[in-house]
Design a protein around this motif. Structure first.
Motif, PDB file in Angstrom:
ATOM      1  N   ALA A  84       4.650  -6.821  25.419  1.00 19.02           N
ATOM      2  CA  ALA A  84       5.920  -7.047  26.104  1.00 19.02           C
ATOM      3  C   ALA A  84       6.024  -8.451  26.693  1.00 19.02           C
ATOM      4  O   ALA A  84       7.133  -8.953  26.934  1.00 19.02           O
ATOM      5  N   ASP A  85       4.866  -9.091  26.940  1.00 22.43           N
ATOM      6  CA  ASP A  85       4.861 -10.459  27.468  1.00 22.43           C
ATOM      7  C   ASP A  85       4.813 -11.505  26.356  1.00 22.43           C
ATOM      8  O   ASP A  85       4.566 -12.688  26.619  1.00 22.43           O
ATOM      9  N   ASN A  86       5.004 -11.054  25.117  1.00 24.13           N
ATOM     10  CA  ASN A  86       5.010 -11.931  23.949  1.00 24.13           C
ATOM     11  C   ASN A  86       3.642 -12.559  23.697  1.00 24.13           C
ATOM     12  O   ASN A  86       3.526 -13.653  23.153  1.00 24.13           O
ATOM     13  N   GLU A  87       2.584 -11.853  24.099  1.00 28.62           N
ATOM     14  CA  GLU A  87       1.218 -12.316  23.858  1.00 28.62           C
ATOM     15  C   GLU A  87       0.666 -11.625  22.615  1.00 28.62           C
ATOM     16  O   GLU A  87       0.804 -10.405  22.453  1.00 28.62           O
ATOM     17  N   ASN A  88       0.042 -12.386  21.754  1.00 27.85           N
ATOM     18  CA  ASN A  88      -0.543 -11.838  20.536  1.00 27.85           C
ATOM     19  C   ASN A  88      -1.706 -10.912  20.893  1.00 27.85           C
ATOM     20  O   ASN A  88      -2.622 -11.300  21.613  1.00 27.85           O
ATOM     21  N   VAL A  89      -1.672  -9.670  20.401  1.00 30.14           N
ATOM     22  CA  VAL A  89      -2.740  -8.720  20.706  1.00 30.14           C
ATOM     23  C   VAL A  89      -3.746  -8.637  19.555  1.00 30.14           C
ATOM     24  O   VAL A  89      -4.611  -7.752  19.545  1.00 30.14           O
ATOM     25  N   GLY A  90      -3.646  -9.546  18.597  1.00 26.65           N
ATOM     26  CA  GLY A  90      -4.586  -9.559  17.488  1.00 26.65           C
ATOM     27  C   GLY A  90      -5.949 -10.046  17.917  1.00 26.65           C
ATOM     28  O   GLY A  90      -6.144 -10.549  19.040  1.00 26.65           O
ATOM     29  N   ALA A  91      -6.923  -9.901  17.021  1.00 23.32           N
ATOM     30  CA  ALA A  91      -8.290 -10.316  17.317  1.00 23.32           C
ATOM     31  C   ALA A  91      -8.378 -11.835  17.426  1.00 23.32           C
ATOM     32  O   ALA A  91      -7.633 -12.561  16.777  1.00 23.32           O
ATOM     33  N   THR A  92      -9.286 -12.303  18.274  1.00 24.78           N
ATOM     34  CA  THR A  92      -9.502 -13.744  18.444  1.00 24.78           C
ATOM     35  C   THR A  92     -10.735 -14.216  17.687  1.00 24.78           C
ATOM     36  O   THR A  92     -11.060 -15.398  17.720  1.00 24.78           O
ATOM     37  N   SER A  93     -11.436 -13.295  17.018  1.00 22.03           N
ATOM     38  CA  SER A  93     -12.692 -13.631  16.344  1.00 22.03           C
ATOM     39  C   SER A  93     -12.500 -13.987  14.890  1.00 22.03           C
ATOM     40  O   SER A  93     -13.466 -14.271  14.187  1.00 22.03           O
ATOM     41  N   GLY A  94     -11.251 -13.970  14.402  1.00 18.32           N
ATOM     42  CA  GLY A  94     -11.020 -14.193  12.983  1.00 18.32           C
ATOM     43  C   GLY A  94     -10.851 -12.895  12.223  1.00 18.32           C
ATOM     44  O   GLY A  94     -10.501 -12.899  11.040  1.00 18.32           O
ATOM     45  N   ALA A  95     -11.122 -11.763  12.882  1.00 17.27           N
ATOM     46  CA  ALA A  95     -10.898 -10.460  12.257  1.00 17.27           C
ATOM     47  C   ALA A  95      -9.392 -10.239  12.106  1.00 17.27           C
ATOM     48  O   ALA A  95      -8.592 -10.777  12.878  1.00 17.27           O
ATOM     49  N   PRO A  96      -8.989  -9.438  11.139  1.00 13.92           N
ATOM     50  CA  PRO A  96      -7.553  -9.296  10.867  1.00 13.92           C
ATOM     51  C   PRO A  96      -6.844  -8.360  11.825  1.00 13.92           C
ATOM     52  O   PRO A  96      -7.457  -7.563  12.533  1.00 13.92           O
ATOM     53  N   THR A  97      -5.515  -8.488  11.840  1.00 14.59           N
ATOM     54  CA  THR A  97      -4.638  -7.490  12.451  1.00 14.59           C
ATOM     55  C   THR A  97      -4.085  -6.656  11.296  1.00 14.59           C
ATOM     56  O   THR A  97      -3.518  -7.204  10.354  1.00 14.59           O
ATOM     57  N   ILE A  98      -4.268  -5.343  11.369  1.00 15.70           N
ATOM     58  CA  ILE A  98      -3.885  -4.455  10.262  1.00 15.70           C
ATOM     59  C   ILE A  98      -2.864  -3.447  10.758  1.00 15.70           C
ATOM     60  O   ILE A  98      -3.070  -2.798  11.786  1.00 15.70           O
ATOM     61  N   ALA A  99      -1.768  -3.337  10.032  1.00 16.19           N
ATOM     62  CA  ALA A  99      -0.741  -2.334  10.338  1.00 16.19           C
ATOM     63  C   ALA A  99      -0.633  -1.386   9.152  1.00 16.19           C
ATOM     64  O   ALA A  99      -0.773  -1.803   7.994  1.00 16.19           O
ATOM     65  N   GLY A 100      -0.397  -0.130   9.427  1.00 21.04           N
ATOM     66  CA  GLY A 100      -0.278   0.847   8.351  1.00 21.04           C
ATOM     67  C   GLY A 100       0.189   2.187   8.879  1.00 21.04           C
ATOM     68  O   GLY A 100       0.548   2.326  10.055  1.00 21.04           O
ATOM     69  N   ASN A 101       0.184   3.190   8.000  1.00 19.30           N
ATOM     70  CA  ASN A 101       0.569   4.541   8.428  1.00 19.30           C
ATOM     71  C   ASN A 101      -0.676   5.348   8.755  1.00 19.30           C
ATOM     72  O   ASN A 101      -1.762   5.106   8.220  1.00 19.30           O
ATOM     73  N   TRP A 102      -0.511   6.306   9.652  1.00 18.71           N
ATOM     74  CA  TRP A 102      -1.621   7.187  10.054  1.00 18.71           C
ATOM     75  C   TRP A 102      -1.761   8.282   8.999  1.00 18.71           C
ATOM     76  O   TRP A 102      -0.807   8.988   8.671  1.00 18.71           O
ATOM     77  N   THR A 103      -2.979   8.389   8.422  1.00 24.30           N
ATOM     78  CA  THR A 103      -3.210   9.363   7.356  1.00 24.30           C
ATOM     79  C   THR A 103      -4.402  10.253   7.693  1.00 24.30           C
ATOM     80  O   THR A 103      -5.158   9.977   8.632  1.00 24.30           O
ATOM     81  N   ARG A 104      -4.580  11.293   6.867  1.00 23.15           N
ATOM     82  CA  ARG A 104      -5.734  12.177   7.056  1.00 23.15           C
ATOM     83  C   ARG A 104      -7.031  11.410   6.819  1.00 23.15           C
ATOM     84  O   ARG A 104      -8.057  11.707   7.438  1.00 23.15           O
ATOM     85  N   ASN A 105      -6.995  10.423   5.937  1.00 24.27           N
ATOM     86  CA  ASN A 105      -8.202   9.647   5.656  1.00 24.27           C
ATOM     87  C   ASN A 105      -8.680   8.877   6.884  1.00 24.27           C
ATOM     88  O   ASN A 105      -9.883   8.631   7.038  1.00 24.27           O
ATOM     89  N   ASP A 106      -7.759   8.514   7.768  1.00 28.24           N
ATOM     90  CA  ASP A 106      -8.143   7.778   8.986  1.00 28.24           C
ATOM     91  C   ASP A 106      -8.992   8.630   9.913  1.00 28.24           C
ATOM     92  O   ASP A 106      -9.728   8.097  10.752  1.00 28.24           O
ATOM     93  N   LEU A 107      -8.897   9.958   9.754  1.00 24.82           N
ATOM     94  CA  LEU A 107      -9.696  10.848  10.597  1.00 24.82           C
ATOM     95  C   LEU A 107     -11.184  10.770  10.252  1.00 24.82           C
ATOM     96  O   LEU A 107     -12.013  11.296  10.997  1.00 24.82           O
ATOM     97  N   ARG A 108     -11.496  10.159   9.125  1.00 21.32           N
ATOM     98  CA  ARG A 108     -12.902   9.978   8.761  1.00 21.32           C
ATOM     99  C   ARG A 108     -13.588   8.976   9.682  1.00 21.32           C
ATOM    100  O   ARG A 108     -14.807   9.007   9.855  1.00 21.32           O
ATOM    101  N   SER A 109     -12.820   8.034  10.241  1.00 18.17           N
ATOM    102  CA  SER A 109     -13.418   6.979  11.063  1.00 18.17           C
ATOM    103  C   SER A 109     -12.824   6.881  12.460  1.00 18.17           C
ATOM    104  O   SER A 109     -13.343   6.126  13.285  1.00 18.17           O
TER     105      SER A 109
END
Length: 858
Positions: A110-135
């Motif tokens: 809400a403050d327009n601050e990027n909430v992505g990783a600062t280590s070079g790791a990616p920001t990933i967006a997607g849909n929530w699936t049954r496969n996500d329950l594995r991890s």
């Protein structure tokens, strides 16, 4: 058994003298073992993550990018939703579920601050699936149920203090999506640092793919009793393998691991390289230690020889002491290495990469490598002093302790050193005359190795002259005490040379990298001043393409004369002779010719932006026999083929856009379908005359809603370049600090053993009136001049290496040589303080000696 008992007795009798050498072994082994444990732990973390997140079989488009790649179009490759039903009907399938995943997104709070990783790791967006329950598991709230809800991973929520009900904005190529957090999901395996946001399926399709009828991949679960391999065969039979890529869980995990494997290998081998440097420096410390111990035990060894001990027995006795030193140091080093790995994991956590100690991986090979390496290196370092001990005759028992032959380097040694140094210097000179960087680098490497060995060998010869010069400048002002310190340093040139050489290695690398880094910055700055005409450069810091909505905002900014688009298009290029290569072509606006001034060796660059025209670099033109006016066959993404005329050949004597080929963006748009056209990876802008400050502020204001992008003028860009190189050098200096620490221990050890060796002499000096303060000052000054001697050798050698390396960089367009004199002088002065620090304990112990006991010492 007698030899073993003698070795044990001598080792523990001199345990104080061995301690610093053991610390050198410990540090070197710890760095090796810590590196192996750290990288093995990272591999374990990623292996568990990839295994947990991969379904039994994954179906994805053949053109899909790797796990660490961002799509150039801003949209990941996708497949039709109808494929899910086809897969689900295949034999052996228990369930099939369409999934959406994209890394071409930015998420802000809400403050327009990027909430992505600062280590070079990616920001990933997607849909929530049954496969996500594995991890993962939902630990708070619920999964998103509509376009107004989003779920975030717990690590990201903790780092950015997010809670249920907070608002997040997801920025994608299709537009912005604002939603409130409905749930928080926690990883059941370690998440190395990626930021994950989940949308409901329909919203994810629409927001990330622009189409509710598509998915990025299909997660397939096997029926009971069906292996992953058999499932893959059944799914392939049902769906075909034409436009699709099918991977079992293991294959998907291996592919993902290979995407990050190169990054992990760079870390591993770089750190092992610095560990090797520390080992090399440690060798000098161990050689010095055993040489001095042998010299101090000359009478004792002579008595052993008189009583019947053979040369081999004396030799084995000293080598057994080295084995004991190596074993104790290595065992402690292995334990310290595990602690170092944990410390590195904690350090990475502060930088945004989370590594759990639960995944700490210590393979049996790690302590084995550490133990073998530590013992072998220690024994090799002690071999020459051991041979010297074996040559001591029984008559040495009748002489005073010490080996007079150690006081002067032999003529043979000096001759070999001069030959090696001359050969290395010649190799460095040859490297500076090379026409190709690849060829020159071989001679550069040879020159570095030969000059390093040469300087080590002729160190005693150089000590005699340089120590006198340094003493005249530094020590003479301290009167008789300074002259005694000078004579002590000159008393044994071999020892002084070896001690200085240990410090020389680390400082030579520091000086070399400083010269290279400063020259890179100076060269790039000069190139930017000469060739970059754009007032402003707009780009993201993490490789994200510039979204259309951000581009529109830029183009509306006031006080801007023009905005230049810059897109990288991968094509298949066929030269006039029929040879085809996969290359990248820059599709840009014609104004880019003003933004980047490129020299041409044929034609006019402006003509390359004409209809169905292009330019090539002179390296490509020479290799392929291309001339101005030739026609090239270009296959663009989407399969359309163009016939483009070569209107210009640009000079590759540059470090900016070296080898780039240019064409008009409108030309690319005619042949590339809209959905395949890459987005701008960088953009340029020019201010209206006299309105540079207003335009700069206007551009920043226009991108205020998009914090992933930065607006830089040329000053900002140069500073960023300088900071990036500076950060890299600081990391390298930090790793080299280990070698310098070991070298400092070498100075401490040399002085400590020297004090023991001169016990009687110190007692006599005290008896004739030398005060404790004067004695301590004498030892400190001796340490300072030895440290400055090593620094002088190292800095001089390093500047020579750096100068030769810069000549090779000049072949890549970095033609400015800059010696960072402030850094060089700072390091030289700091070496004097290193010498003072190293002398604290030996000087203190010497000052506390009892005068009568010291005089009575044999």
């Amino acid at each position: 058994m007698t030899v073993f008992k003698t070795s044990m007795r001598n080792f523990f009798a001199h345990k104080g003298r061995m301690a610093l050498s053991a610390v050198a072994v410990l540090l070197s082994v710890a760095f090796v073992c810590g590196t192996l444990v750290f990288t093995d732990t990272m591999n374990t973390t990623f292996d568990k993550l990839f295994a947990a997140t991969s379904s039994d079989v994954t179906v994805s488009p053949k053109a899909a990018k790797g796990a660490d790649e961002v799509s150039q179009t801003g949209k990941p490759e996708s497949l039709p939703a109808s494929a899910v039903a086809t897969v689900e009907k295949a034999d052996g399938v228990k369930s099939a579920e369409g999934a959406v995943s994209s890394m071409s997104v930015t998420v802000v709070d809400a403050d327009n601050e990027n909430v992505g990783a600062t280590s070079g790791a990616p920001t990933i967006a997607g849909n929530w699936t049954r496969n996500d329950l594995r991890s993962m598991e939902i630990t708070s709230g619920h999964a998103p149920r509509g376009p107004t809800e989003v779920m975030v991973d717990a690590d990201t929520a903790d780092k950015h203090h997010l809670a249920i009900g907070d608002e997040l904005r997801t920025i994608a190529v299709t537009g912005d999506l604002t939603a409130k957090i409905s749930g928080i999901a926690s990883f059941t395996v370690t998440n190395p640092g990626a930021a994950i946001v989940f949308l409901d399926t329909a919203t994810a399709q629409r927001a990330l793919l622009g189409d509710t009828g598509r998915f990025t991949h299909i997660n397939v679960t096997a029926a009971d009793g069906v292996s992953d391999t058999r499932l893959k065969e059944d799914v392939a039979a049902a769906i075909g393998d034409g436009p699709y890529k099918l991977q079992t869980q293991q294959e998907a995990a291996d592919a993902n691991r290979s995407d990050v494997g190169s990054f992990l290998d760079v870390i591993k081998y770089a750190m092992l390289g610095f560990a090797g440097i520390a080992f090399l420096v440690g060798i000098f410390l161990i050689v010095n230690t055993f040489s001095m111990l042998v010299a101090q035990r000359t009478r004792e060894i002579g008595l052993m020889r008189a009583l019947g001990s053979s040369r081999k027995q004396v030799n084995r006795s000293v080598l057994l002491e080295a084995v004991l030193l190596g074993i104790f140091g290595s065992i402690a080093g292995v334990a310290a290495g595990v602690g170092l790995a944990v410390g590195l994991m904690k350090l990475m956590a502060t930088m945004g990469m989370e590594l759990s100690t639960q995944d700490l991986t210590v393979k049996w090979t790690t302590p084995a490598i550490g133990l073998v390496l530590g013992v072998v290196v220690t024994v090799l370092a002690a071999y020459i002093p051991a041979r010297r001990a074996g040559k001591i005759s029984p008559m040495a028992a009748l002489r005073d302790a010490g080996t007079p032959a150690d006081g002067r380097a032999g003529w043979i040694r000096a001759g070999i050193g001069l030959v090696l140094t001359g050969g290395g210097t010649a190799a460095l000179l040859v490297s500076t005359q090379a026409d190709k960087a690849g060829e020159g680098s071989l001679f550069l490497g040879l020159g570095v190795v030969l000059t390093l060995i040469g300087f080590v060998v002729i160190g005693p010869l150089l000590a005699g002259g340089l120590v006198r010069v340094l003493s005249a400048v530094v020590l003479r002002m301290f009167g008789p005490v300074g002259r005694m310190a000078e004579r002590n340093a000159l008393r044994n040139p071999r020892r002084t040379g070896a001690t200085g050489a240990a410090l020389m290695i680390g400082l030579a690398l520091v000086a070399c990298l400083s010269v290279v880094g400063s020259s890179m910055v100076a060269s790039a700055t000069e190139e930017l001043d000469k060739s970059v005409g754009a007032d402003f450069i707009i780009q993201s810091g993490n490789g994200q393409p510039i979204m259309p909505q951000a581009q529109a905002a830029l183009e509306k900014a006031p006080d801007i004369a023009y905005v230049t688009e810059y897109k990288w298009v991968d094509v298949e290029l066929t030269d006039p002779a029929g040879k085809t290569d996969s290359v990248g072509v820059v599709a840009a606006d014609p104004t880019y010719a003003q933004d980047l001034r490129r020299e041409t060796v044929g034609g006019e660059l402006s003509a390359a932006y004409g209809k169905d025209a292009m330019s090539v670099g002179d390296t490509y033109a020479t290799k392929h026999g291309v001339e101005v006016g030739d026609t090239m066959s270009v296959v663009f993404p989407g399969g359309k083929t163009a016939r483009l005329t070569v209107a210009a050949i640009t000079s590759d004597d540059t470090s900016v856009d070296k080898g780039a080929m240019y064409t008009n963006i409108s030309t690319a748009e005619r042949y590339v379908p809209a959905d395949k056209m890459p987005k701008n990876m960088i953009m340029f802008a020019a201010a209206e005359d006299g309105k540079e400050k207003q335009a700069y502020a206007a551009l920043k204001d226009s991108l205020a809603a998009y914090p992933q992008y930065t607006v830089q003028d040329q000053t900002d860009f140069k500073q960023q370049l300088k900071d990036q190189i500076g950060q890299l050098l600081n990391i390298v200096y930090g790793l080299l600090a280990l070698a310098i620490i070991v070298a400092v221990l070498g100075v401490v050890n040399t002085l400590a053993l020297s004090v023991v060796e001169r016990t009687r002499e110190i007692g006599l000096l005290r008896a004739i009136g030398l005060s404790r303060r004067q004695l301590r000052r004498m030892i400190r000054l001796e340490s300072v001049v030895i440290a400055l001697f090593g620094a002088l050798l190292g800095l001089g050698l390093g500047m020579g290496w750096g100068t030769a390396a810069q000549k090779l960089l000049a072949l890549e367009g970095l033609g400015v040589l800059e010696i960072p004199w402030p850094t060089i002088l700072t390091v030289f002065v700091a070496s004097a303080f290193v010498g003072l620090f190293a002398a604290l304990i030996p000087a203190f112990r010497a000052g506390r000696m009892n005068v009568l006991n010291a005089i009575a010492t044999e």
